[in-house]
Scaffold this motif. Structure first.
Motif, PDB file in Angstrom:
ATOM      1  N   ALA A 150       0.948  -1.278   0.129  1.00 58.82           N
ATOM      2  CA  ALA A 150      -0.092   0.021   0.067  1.00 58.82           C
ATOM      3  C   ALA A 150       1.025   1.418   0.075  1.00 58.82           C
ATOM      4  N   GLU A 151       2.071   1.380   0.564  1.00 56.19           N
ATOM      5  CA  GLU A 151       2.609   2.536   0.774  1.00 56.19           C
ATOM      6  C   GLU A 151       3.281   2.616  -0.777  1.00 56.19           C
ATOM      7  N   HIS A 152       3.522   1.852  -1.589  1.00 58.94           N
ATOM      8  CA  HIS A 152       3.834   2.254  -3.208  1.00 58.94           C
ATOM      9  C   HIS A 152       2.973   2.164  -3.163  1.00 58.94           C
ATOM     10  N   SER A 153       1.845   1.543  -3.518  1.00 60.64           N
ATOM     11  CA  SER A 153       1.043   2.544  -3.860  1.00 60.64           C
ATOM     12  C   SER A 153       1.041   3.981  -4.108  1.00 60.64           C
ATOM     13  N   ARG A 154       0.787   4.335  -2.797  1.00 58.17           N
ATOM     14  CA  ARG A 154       0.830   5.302  -1.750  1.00 58.17           C
ATOM     15  C   ARG A 154       1.556   6.423  -2.594  1.00 58.17           C
ATOM     16  N   GLU A 155       2.924   6.498  -2.596  1.00 59.05           N
ATOM     17  CA  GLU A 155       4.105   6.860  -3.539  1.00 59.05           C
ATOM     18  C   GLU A 155       4.019   7.359  -4.662  1.00 59.05           C
ATOM     19  N   ALA A 156       3.162   6.381  -5.374  1.00 58.99           N
ATOM     20  CA  ALA A 156       2.652   6.127  -6.880  1.00 58.99           C
ATOM     21  C   ALA A 156       2.103   7.184  -7.295  1.00 58.99           C
ATOM     22  N   ALA A 157       0.974   6.766  -6.540  1.00 58.48           N
ATOM     23  CA  ALA A 157      -0.104   7.497  -7.099  1.00 58.48           C
ATOM     24  C   ALA A 157       0.374   9.451  -6.695  1.00 58.48           C
ATOM     25  N   ARG A 158       1.240  10.071  -5.568  1.00 59.03           N
ATOM     26  CA  ARG A 158       1.926  10.791  -5.757  1.00 59.03           C
ATOM     27  C   ARG A 158       2.720  11.430  -6.414  1.00 59.03           C
ATOM     28  N   GLU A 159       3.131  10.683  -7.659  1.00 59.37           N
ATOM     29  CA  GLU A 159       3.751  11.050  -8.879  1.00 59.37           C
ATOM     30  C   GLU A 159       3.557  10.742  -9.656  1.00 59.37           C
ATOM     31  N   TRP A 160       2.513  10.308 -10.082  1.00 56.10           N
ATOM     32  CA  TRP A 160       2.484   9.934 -11.156  1.00 56.10           C
ATOM     33  C   TRP A 160       0.829  10.744 -11.331  1.00 56.10           C
ATOM     34  N   THR A 161       0.380  10.971 -12.486  1.00 58.72           N
ATOM     35  CA  THR A 161      -0.525  11.447 -13.094  1.00 58.72           C
ATOM     36  C   THR A 161      -1.880  10.304 -13.111  1.00 58.72           C
ATOM     37  N   PRO A 162      -2.977  10.324 -13.320  1.00 60.52           N
ATOM     38  CA  PRO A 162      -4.077   9.056 -13.115  1.00 60.52           C
ATOM     39  C   PRO A 162      -4.029   8.414 -14.907  1.00 60.52           C
ATOM     40  N   ALA A 163      -3.780   9.679 -15.712  1.00 61.55           N
ATOM     41  CA  ALA A 163      -3.761   9.334 -17.350  1.00 61.55           C
ATOM     42  C   ALA A 163      -2.142   8.644 -17.594  1.00 61.55           C
ATOM     43  N   SER A 164      -1.375   8.754 -16.855  1.00 62.36           N
ATOM     44  CA  SER A 164      -0.023   7.987 -16.897  1.00 62.36           C
ATOM     45  C   SER A 164      -0.029   6.579 -16.805  1.00 62.36           C
ATOM     46  N   THR A 165      -0.740   6.236 -15.430  1.00 62.28           N
ATOM     47  CA  THR A 165      -0.829   5.228 -14.906  1.00 62.28           C
ATOM     48  C   THR A 165      -2.254   4.618 -15.125  1.00 62.28           C
ATOM     49  N   LEU A 166      -3.357   4.514 -16.119  1.00 65.56           N
ATOM     50  CA  LEU A 166      -4.001   4.262 -16.958  1.00 65.56           C
ATOM     51  C   LEU A 166      -2.819   3.466 -18.290  1.00 65.56           C
ATOM     52  N   ARG A 167      -2.308   4.167 -18.512  1.00 70.57           N
ATOM     53  CA  ARG A 167      -1.205   3.857 -19.952  1.00 70.57           C
ATOM     54  C   ARG A 167      -0.694   2.682 -19.172  1.00 70.57           C
ATOM     55  N   ARG A 168       0.245   3.011 -18.728  1.00 66.70           N
ATOM     56  CA  ARG A 168       1.100   1.747 -17.841  1.00 66.70           C
ATOM     57  C   ARG A 168       0.158   0.598 -17.279  1.00 66.70           C
ATOM     58  N   LEU A 169      -0.587   0.888 -17.348  1.00 68.08           N
ATOM     59  CA  LEU A 169      -1.753  -0.227 -16.915  1.00 68.08           C
ATOM     60  C   LEU A 169      -1.933  -1.262 -18.137  1.00 68.08           C
ATOM     61  N   GLU A 170      -2.280  -0.396 -18.792  1.00 67.44           N
ATOM     62  CA  GLU A 170      -3.482  -0.848 -20.518  1.00 67.44           C
ATOM     63  C   GLU A 170      -1.530  -1.334 -21.318  1.00 67.44           C
ATOM     64  N   ALA A 171       0.175  -0.936 -21.276  1.00 66.89           N
ATOM     65  CA  ALA A 171       1.150  -1.587 -21.452  1.00 66.89           C
ATOM     66  C   ALA A 171       1.124  -2.945 -21.090  1.00 66.89           C
ATOM     67  N   VAL A 172       0.660  -3.159 -19.680  1.00 66.44           N
ATOM     68  CA  VAL A 172       0.378  -4.572 -18.711  1.00 66.44           C
ATOM     69  C   VAL A 172       0.092  -5.007 -20.042  1.00 66.44           C
ATOM     70  N   LEU A 173      -1.500  -5.647 -20.003  1.00 69.17           N
ATOM     71  CA  LEU A 173      -2.457  -5.981 -20.990  1.00 69.17           C
ATOM     72  C   LEU A 173      -2.102  -6.205 -22.316  1.00 69.17           C
ATOM     73  N   GLU A 174      -1.472  -5.420 -22.395  1.00 76.19           N
ATOM     74  CA  GLU A 174      -0.721  -5.446 -24.389  1.00 76.19           C
ATOM     75  C   GLU A 174       0.030  -6.356 -24.393  1.00 76.19           C
ATOM     76  N   CYS A 175       1.171  -6.503 -23.602  1.00 77.94           N
ATOM     77  CA  CYS A 175       1.962  -7.332 -22.674  1.00 77.94           C
ATOM     78  C   CYS A 175       1.626  -8.664 -22.986  1.00 77.94           C
ATOM     79  N   ARG A 176       0.041  -9.040 -22.144  1.00 71.44           N
ATOM     80  CA  ARG A 176      -0.554 -10.144 -21.838  1.00 71.44           C
ATOM     81  C   ARG A 176      -1.078 -10.521 -23.385  1.00 71.44           C
TER      82      ARG A 176
END
Length: 397
Positions: free
Chosen positions: A348-374
């Motif tokens: 959870a602490e890592h998630s909070r740190e990432a939420a402070r550093e990244w915008t929701p749009a960039s987080t979503l792009r990262r998530l989409e990259a993982v799904l595209e890799c699958r």
């Protein structure tokens, strides 16, 4: 104390109720009585997310069909041998490669046409039915369309979507939909069946994504816990361009290591059993010929094992990618302030740190990259190429 076979199906009460009714109806048919509730049929399709227990539910149902009491008592010979995988009338198809070939399916269909020998039903369980080739699917369809009187087909697949199971086969099957088991049910079975202490069981149940087998492995295997930690440290570890290749290597090596651990003991045991069965190590007349035959058979076995290892490695990599996708989902949940349960509460602490550093749009792009890799790996793109492309996007956002 004898435990009913249904206890192995974790957190699937509605499905168990349906299967129990069908097993009772099957016992009535064997006794010459009518199936008044229409609970029994010759073809079943078990669907559900990974780890929901599709194959476990199918095997359990097979045991109940072979049970001398028709209830899945767990104590009779039919139940014990069906669960152990040694019942003469329960045939299990587990694809060792990336697909199930037509030759294998034709052979299976021919065997399934015979009358039961020791049990009441001839049961065919096809795990990962979504891996059937087109030819194998057509061969199975003919058997499902005109089934022998005492033969039951149990198919397991992620969904009943046409990409997983053909429409014609699906239309001839009764659907059993399994859900993701709740954490409490997983923790309970880890404690009762595997002897895991309560705190470890609850932790494993909370981070396994509803995958019972994964929960057991995380709870009992320290190396598996270490590999999961390494995967979940990747998102915040991509600080420099060079980290892309380091993290990609780590992901690939993690999958290879996990797959090797899973396959090594099984491969060695299979090879030794085959050599013994072919007469290797004997003495006297004909030893040389036996050795040549054994060596040729072992080479064929090694070829199948290599194919199985490739599949195991891809499946293991897919689990790592699911963990990564869960992390980015946790970041989105955290940044939105939603009260949804996290996939990885221990990070959870890592998630909070990432939420402070990244915008929701960039987080979503990262998530989409993982799904595209699958998806890319599903389409046989080389894992390293797919992973490196994904990790590049994970760093850049």
């Amino acid at each position: 104390m004898v435990t009913p076979v249904w206890s192995q199906v974790v957190g699937q009460e509605p499905a168990v109720e349906t299967l129990q009714t069908a097993a009772s109806a099957a016992a009535a048919l064997v006794a010459g009585e009518a199936d008044t509730n229409g609970g029994m049929t010759h073809a079943w399709l078990f669907t559900g997310p990974p780890g929901s227990g599709r194959s476990v539910a199918a095997r359990t149902f097979a045991a109940a069909l072979q049970c001398s009491t028709g209830t899945g008592c767990g104590g009779c010979s039919g139940c014990r041998t069906a669960v152990a995988g040694t019942h003469a009338d329960v045939r299990l198809v587990v694809p060792e490669g990336l697909s199930i070939a037509v030759a294998e399916m034709r052979s299976l269909v021919q065997a399934a046409a015979r009358r039961p020998t020791t049990g009441e039903w001839q049961v065919v369980i096809i795990e990962d039915a979504d891996r059937l080739t087109e030819g194998a699917s057509n061969a199975l369809l003919k058997a499902v369309e005109e089934p022998p009187a005492r033969t039951v087909f149990l198919l397991c697949a992620p969904s009943d979507h046409p990409e997983d199971v053909s429409v014609t086969i699906r239309s001839r099957c009764r659907l059993v939909t399994l859900r993701t088991p709740p954490p409490d049910a997983i923790a309970r079975v880890l404690g009762e069946r595997d002897g895991v202490d309560e705190s470890t069981a609850r932790w494993a149940a909370s981070v396994c994504g509803g995958h019972v087998g994964r929960a057991r492995r995380l709870a009992t295997d320290e190396a598996a816990r270490g590999r999961r930690d390494a995967v979940l440290r990747i998102p915040l570890g991509l600080r420099r361009p060079g980290d892309i290749f380091t993290c990609a290597d780590e992901l690939i090596k993690t999958a290879e290591s996990d797959a090797a651990d899973e396959s090594k003991a099984r491969d060695e045991a299979e090879a030794e059993e085959l050599r013994t069965a072919m007469g290797s190590g004997g003495s006297g007349k004909g030893v040389a010929a036996a050795k040549r035959s054994a060596d040729a058979a072992v080479k064929q076995l090694e070829k199948r094992q290599k194919s199985r290892a490739t599949r195991t490695q891809r499946d293991t990599l897919d689990l790592a990618l699911i963990d990564l996708a869960g992390f980015y989902r946790d970041v989105l949940v955290t940044s939105s302030g939603a009260g949804a349960t996290l996939n990885h509460p221990d990070f959870a602490e890592h998630s909070r740190e990432a939420a402070r550093e990244w915008t929701p749009a960039s987080t979503l792009r990262r998530l989409e990259a993982v799904l595209e890799c699958r998806d890319a790996i599903t389409w046989n793109v080389k894992p390293r190429i797919a992973v490196e492309a994904m990790v590049t996007t994970l760093r850049e956002g």
